[in-house]
Write a protein that holds these residues in place. Structure first.
Motif, PDB file in Angstrom:
ATOM      1  N   GLU A  45     -48.081  18.036  43.641  1.00  7.84           N
ATOM      2  CA  GLU A  45     -49.217  18.939  43.612  1.00  7.84           C
ATOM      3  C   GLU A  45     -49.940  18.850  42.277  1.00  7.84           C
ATOM      4  OE1 GLU A  45     -48.168  23.073  43.861  1.00  7.84           O
ATOM      5  OE2 GLU A  45     -46.474  22.875  42.483  1.00  7.84           O
ATOM      6  N   SER A  48     -53.987  20.537  36.946  1.00  7.55           N
ATOM      7  CA  SER A  48     -55.202  20.651  36.163  1.00  7.55           C
ATOM      8  C   SER A  48     -55.788  19.275  35.911  1.00  7.55           C
ATOM      9  CB  SER A  48     -54.869  21.330  34.821  1.00  7.55           C
ATOM     10  OG  SER A  48     -56.026  21.508  34.042  1.00  7.55           O
ATOM     11  N   TYR A  58     -58.674  23.755  37.000  1.00  4.37           N
ATOM     12  CA  TYR A  58     -57.330  24.062  37.476  1.00  4.37           C
ATOM     13  C   TYR A  58     -57.369  24.287  38.981  1.00  4.37           C
ATOM     14  CZ  TYR A  58     -56.524  24.879  32.527  1.00  4.37           C
ATOM     15  OH  TYR A  58     -56.439  24.727  31.166  1.00  4.37           O
ATOM     16  N   THR A  59     -56.295  23.919  39.629  1.00  4.07           N
ATOM     17  CA  THR A  59     -56.204  24.285  41.033  1.00  4.07           C
ATOM     18  C   THR A  59     -56.024  25.802  41.122  1.00  4.07           C
ATOM     19  OG1 THR A  59     -53.819  23.906  41.039  1.00  4.07           O
ATOM     20  CG2 THR A  59     -55.217  22.067  41.717  1.00  4.07           C
ATOM     21  N   GLU A  60     -56.400  26.342  42.247  1.00  4.87           N
ATOM     22  CA  GLU A  60     -56.382  27.801  42.383  1.00  4.87           C
ATOM     23  C   GLU A  60     -54.992  28.374  42.131  1.00  4.87           C
ATOM     24  OE1 GLU A  60     -57.863  29.185  46.106  1.00  4.87           O
ATOM     25  OE2 GLU A  60     -58.099  31.243  45.379  1.00  4.87           O
ATOM     26  N   TYR A 104     -64.470  19.343  41.705  1.00  2.00           N
ATOM     27  CA  TYR A 104     -64.097  20.735  41.880  1.00  2.00           C
ATOM     28  C   TYR A 104     -64.857  21.315  43.060  1.00  2.00           C
ATOM     29  CZ  TYR A 104     -68.306  21.063  39.003  1.00  2.00           C
ATOM     30  OH  TYR A 104     -69.566  20.908  38.504  1.00  2.00           O
ATOM     31  N   ASN A 109     -62.555  25.397  41.363  1.00  2.00           N
ATOM     32  CA  ASN A 109     -61.159  24.984  41.355  1.00  2.00           C
ATOM     33  C   ASN A 109     -61.069  23.464  41.456  1.00  2.00           C
ATOM     34  OD1 ASN A 109     -60.186  27.698  41.447  1.00  2.00           O
ATOM     35  ND2 ASN A 109     -60.702  27.731  43.623  1.00  2.00           N
ATOM     36  N   TYR A 110     -60.106  22.920  40.764  1.00  2.00           N
ATOM     37  CA  TYR A 110     -59.876  21.482  40.811  1.00  2.00           C
ATOM     38  C   TYR A 110     -59.562  21.072  42.236  1.00  2.00           C
ATOM     39  CZ  TYR A 110     -57.710  16.968  39.566  1.00  2.00           C
ATOM     40  OH  TYR A 110     -57.379  15.649  39.456  1.00  2.00           O
ATOM     41  N   TYR A 111     -60.300  20.112  42.708  1.00  2.00           N
ATOM     42  CA  TYR A 111     -60.132  19.628  44.064  1.00  2.00           C
ATOM     43  C   TYR A 111     -59.592  18.207  43.994  1.00  2.00           C
ATOM     44  CZ  TYR A 111     -61.234  17.920  48.714  1.00  2.00           C
ATOM     45  OH  TYR A 111     -61.141  17.378  49.959  1.00  2.00           O
ATOM     46  N   TYR A 112     -58.474  17.963  44.626  1.00  2.00           N
ATOM     47  CA  TYR A 112     -57.887  16.646  44.474  1.00  2.00           C
ATOM     48  C   TYR A 112     -57.443  16.055  45.800  1.00  2.00           C
ATOM     49  CZ  TYR A 112     -53.227  18.683  45.131  1.00  2.00           C
ATOM     50  OH  TYR A 112     -52.124  19.313  45.654  1.00  2.00           O
TER      51      TYR A 112
END
Length: 130
Positions: A45, A48, A58-60, A104, A109-112
């Motif tokens: 997962e 950041s 950062y991810t949520e 994002y 939020n960081y989207y990956y």
């Protein structure tokens, strides 16, 4: 292009660690760098990302102030400061080059997507235990 992650170790709950991701073969103004972790038996997962301009995302699930990403351009190194560590933070932590320079979502939020990464560091293990 190479990344070397280090700084992991054994820490008690509530403790802190700073992980480092040293980059070589490129400079930090060329690629975004993401931090990830993978706990035993779980999927990798994202935590950041810091983009080529120094913007941080950062991810949520990782927002809340316990994780802080930063970089030192002169040392070509990205850091992940972790505070108030919990048992569930036990994992192998990785850094990777984000080929999309830290995308994002509409909430910032960081989207990956794990398909969008280039070089990966070898991982550094963090164990939170009393």
């Amino acid at each position: 292009v190479q990344l070397q992650a280090f700084g992991g170790g054994l820490v008690r709950p509530g403790g802190s660690l700073r992980l480092s991701c040293a980059a070589s073969g490129f400079t930090l103004d060329m690629d975004g760098i993401g931090w990830f972790r993978q706990a035993p038996g779980k999927e990798r997962e994202a935590i950041s990302c810091i983009n080529t301009d120094g913007g941080t995302y950062y991810t949520e699930s990782m927002k809340g102030g316990r994780f802080t990403i930063s970089r030192d351009i002169a040392k070509n190194t990205v850091y992940l400061q972790m505070i108030n560590l919990k048992f569930e933070d036990t994992a192998v932590y990785y850094c990777a080059t984000d080929l999309l320079n830290c995308p994002y979502d509409y909430s910032g939020n960081y989207y990956y997507n794990l398909k969008n990464y280039g070089a990966w560091g070898q991982g550094t293990e963090v164990t939170v235990s009393s």
